[in-house]
Design a protein around this motif. Structure first.
Motif, PDB file in Angstrom:
ATOM      1  N   TRP A 182       2.551   0.487  66.832  1.00  0.00           N
ATOM      2  CA  TRP A 182       3.038  -1.147  65.583  1.00  0.00           C
ATOM      3  C   TRP A 182       1.506  -0.976  64.953  1.00  0.00           C
ATOM      4  CZ3 TRP A 182       6.995  -0.413  62.268  1.00  0.00           C
ATOM      5  CH2 TRP A 182       6.854  -1.183  61.286  1.00  0.00           C
ATOM      6  N   SER A 183       1.282  -0.564  63.572  1.00  0.00           N
ATOM      7  CA  SER A 183       0.432  -1.292  62.672  1.00  0.00           C
ATOM      8  C   SER A 183       0.042  -1.988  62.140  1.00  0.00           C
ATOM      9  CB  SER A 183      -0.809  -0.560  62.599  1.00  0.00           C
ATOM     10  OG  SER A 183      -1.027   0.402  63.661  1.00  0.00           O
ATOM     11  N   CYS A 184       1.507  -1.593  61.330  1.00  0.00           N
ATOM     12  CA  CYS A 184       2.193  -2.360  59.798  1.00  0.00           C
ATOM     13  C   CYS A 184       1.903  -4.414  60.617  1.00  0.00           C
ATOM     14  CB  CYS A 184       2.597  -2.459  59.372  1.00  0.00           C
ATOM     15  SG  CYS A 184       3.167  -2.988  56.998  1.00  0.00           S
ATOM     16  N   TYR A 185       1.511  -5.180  59.315  1.00  0.00           N
ATOM     17  CA  TYR A 185       1.022  -7.060  59.292  1.00  0.00           C
ATOM     18  C   TYR A 185       2.706  -6.927  58.801  1.00  0.00           C
ATOM     19  CZ  TYR A 185      -3.096  -7.430  60.875  1.00  0.00           C
ATOM     20  OH  TYR A 185      -4.504  -7.599  61.842  1.00  0.00           O
ATOM     21  N   LYS A 186       3.235  -6.299  58.236  1.00  0.00           N
ATOM     22  CA  LYS A 186       5.033  -6.160  57.098  1.00  0.00           C
ATOM     23  C   LYS A 186       5.764  -6.755  57.826  1.00  0.00           C
ATOM     24  CE  LYS A 186       2.916  -6.185  52.124  1.00  0.00           C
ATOM     25  NZ  LYS A 186       3.117  -5.237  51.107  1.00  0.00           N
ATOM     26  N   GLY A 187       5.546  -6.020  59.126  1.00  0.00           N
ATOM     27  CA  GLY A 187       6.844  -6.038  60.200  1.00  0.00           C
ATOM     28  C   GLY A 187       8.004  -5.658  60.121  1.00  0.00           C
ATOM     29  N   GLY A 188       8.288  -4.427  58.338  1.00  0.00           N
ATOM     30  CA  GLY A 188       9.577  -3.736  58.268  1.00  0.00           C
ATOM     31  C   GLY A 188      10.209  -2.995  59.069  1.00  0.00           C
TER      32      GLY A 188
END
Length: 233
Positions: A182-188
């Motif tokens: 996981w990379s996305c900082y929005k955490g969806g």
């Protein structure tokens, strides 16, 4: 060598996990909950460690979240900026002193289990935006860590001169399950495909000429569009 790796479940630290495992290290993957917006990364970390049979101690530091305010990763009222890390707005993702905190905890854990080394996955692409990923910072921390106790612990950062594309290539060689990281900082529910860490991830796969198995949001812009807006490595 027994090694404590600071492990988030992200692409970089997962490749480091596989890299050190391939080199024969006895690994303890320390994951840290600091109240981050994208806490889902820790679920990915737990799943990968369980699959590999690697111990994964978890440090619950979520109570310190208010003390690290001012970052879009720790202050819910600050939106995660879109665009590449080279954009001025991406400085909003810097969590105050995060790596010093993480490395200090990793050092304590390493000393408690008599590990000779701690490792983290800072790489050359991080240096421009994250002060605590610079060589100067790591060198200073390495010195402090060696002085922290009667027993010496070394600090390893094997990717410090690597690009993100280099890390992806190494991960492909090792058979890293990139789709589980996981990379996305929005955490969806899926990667947004447009925040700084998503863009860096997408371009790294492209530059490495490795197929990107990541599931991105349906409205994520195409790489060609990102390049047209100068969002590039």
């Amino acid at each position: 060598m027994k090694t404590v790796i600071v492990y988030s479940g992200g692409l970089d630290s997962t490749v480091l996990l596989y890299h050190l495992r391939d080199a024969g290290h006895e690994l303890h993957a320390l994951s840290i909950d600091y109240g981050q917006r994208h806490r889902c990364e820790l679920d990915r970390a737990a799943a990968i460690c369980a699959e590999l049979g690697i111990p994964q101690p978890m440090a619950d530091l979520s109570a310190i979240q208010p003390l690290l305010a001012g970052s879009s990763l720790t202050s819910p009222e600050i939106e995660v900026a879109e665009g590449h890390y080279t954009e001025e707005s991406m400085k909003s993702t810097v969590v105050p002193n995060r790596n010093m905190i993480f490395l200090a905890i990793a050092t304590g854990h390493a000393l408690s289990i008599k590990a000779g080394q701690i490792a983290y996955a800072a790489h050359s692409g991080d240096h421009a935006i994250y002060p605590d990923c610079r060589n100067e910072f790591a060198d200073a921390m390495a010195t402090a860590i060696e002085l922290a106790d009667w027993e010496q612990v070394k600090l390893s950062r094997p990717f410090v001169d690597w690009t993100k594309a280099d890390i992806v290539r190494r991960g492909a060689e090792l058979g890293v399950p990139f789709e589980k990281t996981w990379s996305c900082y929005k955490g969806g529910e899926v990667h947004c495909g447009r925040c700084g860490t998503c863009i860096e991830r997408r371009e790294a796969f492209d530059l490495a000429k490795v197929e990107d198995p990541t599931l991105y949001a349906d409205d994520a812009p195409k790489l060609e569009t990102l390049r047209a807006h100068s969002w590039r490595l």
